[in-house]
Scaffold this motif. Structure first.
Motif, short mmCIF file in Angstrom:
data_model
loop_
_atom_site.label_atom_id
_atom_site.label_comp_id
_atom_site.label_asym_id
_atom_site.label_seq_id
_atom_site.Cartn_x
_atom_site.Cartn_y
_atom_site.Cartn_z
N ALA A 173 0.82 -1.20 -0.29
CA ALA A 173 0.09 -0.12 -0.33
C ALA A 173 0.52 1.30 -0.54
O ALA A 173 2.17 1.42 0.68
CB ALA A 173 -0.48 -0.20 0.95
N ASP A 174 0.08 2.06 -0.88
CA ASP A 174 0.70 3.98 -1.12
C ASP A 174 0.44 4.42 0.19
O ASP A 174 0.75 5.06 0.83
CB ASP A 174 0.77 3.98 -1.92
CG ASP A 174 1.88 3.87 -3.07
OD1 ASP A 174 2.76 3.20 -2.97
OD2 ASP A 174 1.43 2.61 -3.89
N LEU A 175 -0.69 4.33 0.72
CA LEU A 175 -1.65 4.81 1.70
C LEU A 175 -2.76 3.68 2.21
O LEU A 175 -3.41 2.82 1.43
CB LEU A 175 -2.71 6.09 0.79
CG LEU A 175 -3.41 6.78 1.71
CD1 LEU A 175 -2.37 7.58 2.77
CD2 LEU A 175 -3.76 8.22 1.28
N PHE A 176 -2.53 4.00 3.51
CA PHE A 176 -4.20 3.17 4.14
C PHE A 176 -5.11 4.21 5.12
O PHE A 176 -4.70 5.50 5.30
CB PHE A 176 -3.23 2.34 5.39
CG PHE A 176 -4.27 1.59 6.61
CD1 PHE A 176 -4.55 0.08 5.67
CD2 PHE A 176 -4.73 2.04 7.20
CE1 PHE A 176 -5.53 -0.42 6.47
CE2 PHE A 176 -5.27 1.37 8.38
CZ PHE A 176 -5.58 0.13 7.78
N ILE A 177 -6.20 3.88 4.53
CA ILE A 177 -7.23 4.96 5.69
C ILE A 177 -8.45 4.14 6.09
O ILE A 177 -9.29 3.22 5.55
CB ILE A 177 -7.95 5.96 4.42
CG1 ILE A 177 -8.74 6.61 4.86
CG2 ILE A 177 -8.16 5.47 3.47
CD1 ILE A 177 -9.08 8.03 4.29
N SER A 178 -8.38 3.86 6.85
CA SER A 178 -9.55 3.99 8.10
C SER A 178 -10.66 4.31 8.26
O SER A 178 -10.42 5.61 8.77
CB SER A 178 -9.34 3.03 9.31
OG SER A 178 -9.52 2.10 10.28
N LEU A 179 -11.76 3.37 7.68
CA LEU A 179 -12.95 4.74 7.93
C LEU A 179 -14.02 4.23 9.21
O LEU A 179 -14.19 3.53 9.11
CB LEU A 179 -13.53 4.18 6.93
CG LEU A 179 -13.11 5.39 5.28
CD1 LEU A 179 -13.99 4.60 4.29
CD2 LEU A 179 -12.58 7.00 5.62
N HIS A 180 -13.76 5.28 9.90
CA HIS A 180 -15.05 5.23 11.41
C HIS A 180 -16.19 6.18 11.63
O HIS A 180 -16.18 7.44 11.30
CB HIS A 180 -14.27 4.80 12.34
CG HIS A 180 -12.80 3.63 12.63
ND1 HIS A 180 -13.19 2.87 13.60
CD2 HIS A 180 -12.10 3.54 12.02
CE1 HIS A 180 -12.49 1.92 13.55
NE2 HIS A 180 -11.63 1.91 12.61
N SER A 181 -16.45 6.22 12.45
CA SER A 181 -17.43 7.33 13.31
C SER A 181 -17.66 7.37 14.34
O SER A 181 -17.57 6.23 15.12
CB SER A 181 -19.00 6.55 12.24
OG SER A 181 -19.32 6.53 11.14
N ASP A 182 -17.25 8.40 14.42
CA ASP A 182 -17.34 8.32 16.54
C ASP A 182 -18.48 8.10 16.85
O ASP A 182 -19.92 8.27 16.14
CB ASP A 182 -16.25 9.91 16.22
CG ASP A 182 -15.95 9.78 17.58
OD1 ASP A 182 -15.76 9.44 18.27
OD2 ASP A 182 -14.98 11.37 17.22
N SER A 183 -18.60 8.46 17.97
CA SER A 183 -19.27 8.68 19.06
C SER A 183 -19.05 9.03 20.64
O SER A 183 -18.23 8.55 20.34
CB SER A 183 -19.99 7.17 19.55
OG SER A 183 -20.85 7.09 20.72
N GLY A 184 -20.34 9.97 21.14
CA GLY A 184 -19.96 10.08 22.65
C GLY A 184 -21.05 10.41 23.23
O GLY A 184 -22.67 10.75 23.01
N PRO A 185 -21.06 11.07 24.86
CA PRO A 185 -22.09 11.05 25.30
C PRO A 185 -22.95 12.12 25.05
O PRO A 185 -24.15 12.57 25.67
CB PRO A 185 -21.10 10.87 26.52
CG PRO A 185 -20.22 11.77 27.15
CD PRO A 185 -19.44 10.96 25.67
N ASN A 186 -22.41 13.18 24.31
CA ASN A 186 -23.01 14.40 24.33
C ASN A 186 -24.10 14.48 23.25
O ASN A 186 -23.22 14.34 22.04
CB ASN A 186 -22.42 15.90 24.20
CG ASN A 186 -23.42 16.94 24.97
OD1 ASN A 186 -24.16 17.02 23.72
ND2 ASN A 186 -22.22 18.19 24.74
#
Length: 384
Positions: A231-244
């Motif tokens: 790989a020339d580039l690795f991108i990990s996709l996520h979705s955040d979460s929090g109490p507020n």
């Protein structure tokens, strides 16, 4: 050598005093073709393949930065060539004429009015004894039918396509964060597929997904997928979460300094520039590893900044947008990597945006634009 000597055939716009690679020059004729790589400092080379088997030469120059890469059409015995980055090394690849190979290579220091180093590679026809050895060692070809001539698969032509590995976070029994409308893992996969489609439309990239269905992939395996793909580039996709539920916005993570030494577990057996100590001196190995990872972290940070600049018009951002962390998926020491938190599934507006196909595609288009911008003009054709 042919009259007129060596001809400079390419020079990266990104070449600077610290870039290492300056330009590549070719000269000669069918009896011998010489390739000269101009460098701003000394280097040692490792010849991975001399071209005699399949016409493909691969040479690694340790601790040399190739910038955005260079490529060009060849001359005489060299058909085409390219230089790109491979960890802490610059990798030269050349397609050469049949029955030829690299005959010699050496480093010339500054001398006779020339103020820089030159790595020289000579390509010449095989000697008669080399031809016999090559034919004896050649793999058997397979006849499709008795009436057909034997065929063998040719070596693919050189390509400057970059390999992008997209990691859809979580999956399978690991659902990730939960929003009002569902789990994070589904949003991440949909975004990864949208980004893959965007990149493949350009024709400039080879795209690999760590997962393309709802399955669980161990974190360490995701890193190794990127390494195996080169790989020339690795991108990990996520979705955040929090109490507020009021908190919303995207953020980008790169590897923290505190987590850097954990990356030693992902050193490949083939990473010669990390395991090149002939004396077994641990200090030398540590220095080589540090050089590799430092270059990778710099490239990761550069891409993170480019990514932020492109997505800021498509979505809200957290106040401190570029952050660092010790996430395992960022640990490959030779692969620039970022983790993108696309928004908060705990926020109704962010979750609605991430689940809407049109809005999600617009965001992934921005991510694709950032990748285009980061690599720049990857195909630098020869100019005389």
């Amino acid at each position: 050598m042919a009259a007129g000597g060596l001809v400079a055939v390419a020079a990266s716009h990104a070449a600077t005093a610290a870039a290492g690679l300056q330009k590549v020059r070719l000269g000669g004729d069918a009896t011998q073709t010489r390739i000269v790589i101009d460098l701003d400092h000394a280097t040692s080379g490792k010849l991975v393949s001399d071209g005699s088997a399949d016409g493909r030469v691969v040479l690694l120059l340790g601790d040399v930065t190739a910038g955005d890469g260079q490529q060009g059409e060849g001359q005489a015995l060299v058909k085409r060539w390219l230089v790109d980055q491979q960890g802490a090394a610059a990798r030269l690849q050349m397609d050469i004429a049949p029955n030829t190979k690299v005959k010699r290579r050496f480093l010339l220091p500054p001398a006779d009015g020339i103020d820089h180093y030159r790595y020289v590679i000579d390509v010449a026809p095989l000697a008669p004894e080399d031809v016999k050895l090559t034919k004896a060692a050649a793999p058997k070809v397979v006849a499709l039918r008795a009436n057909f001539l034997p065929v063998k698969t040719p070596t693919p032509m050189l390509s400057m396509k970059r390999t992008i590995v997209i990691d859809a976070g979580h999956g399978g029994h690991d659902p990730g964060a939960r929003g009002v409308q569902g789990f994070e893992k589904d949003v991440n996969l949909a975004a990864a597929q949208a980004l893959k489609a965007r990149l493949e439309r350009s024709g400039r990239y080879k795209v690999v997904l760590t997962r393309d269905t709802d399955v669980y992939i161990a974190l360490a395996d995701r890193v190794r997928i990127a390494q195996r793909a080169g790989a020339d580039l690795f991108i990990s996709l996520h979705s955040d979460s929090g109490p507020n539920p009021e908190v919303r916005g995207a953020s980008v993570y790169t590897l923290s300094d505190k987590a850097s030494m954990r990356a030693t577990k992902f050193v490949s057996r083939d990473d010669w520039y990390m395991k090149a100590s002939l004396t077994g001196d641990r200090g030398v190995r540590d220095i080589l590893f540090d050089l590799t990872q430092r270059a990778t972290k710099n490239r990761s940070a550069a891409f993170a900044e480019t990514l932020v600049s492109h997505i800021q018009d498509r979505t809200d951002l957290l106040r401190r947008t570029h952050r660092d962390a010790g996430f395992m998926v960022l640990l490959a020491p030779e692969v620039p990597a970022v983790l993108l938190e696309m928004g908060f599934v705990s926020n109704p507006d962010d979750e609605a945006m991430l689940r809407d196909p049109a809005q999600r595609q617009r965001m992934m288009n921005a991510v694709g634009d950032s990748i285009d911008d980061y690599f720049g003009e990857t195909a630098r054709l020869a100019s005389r």
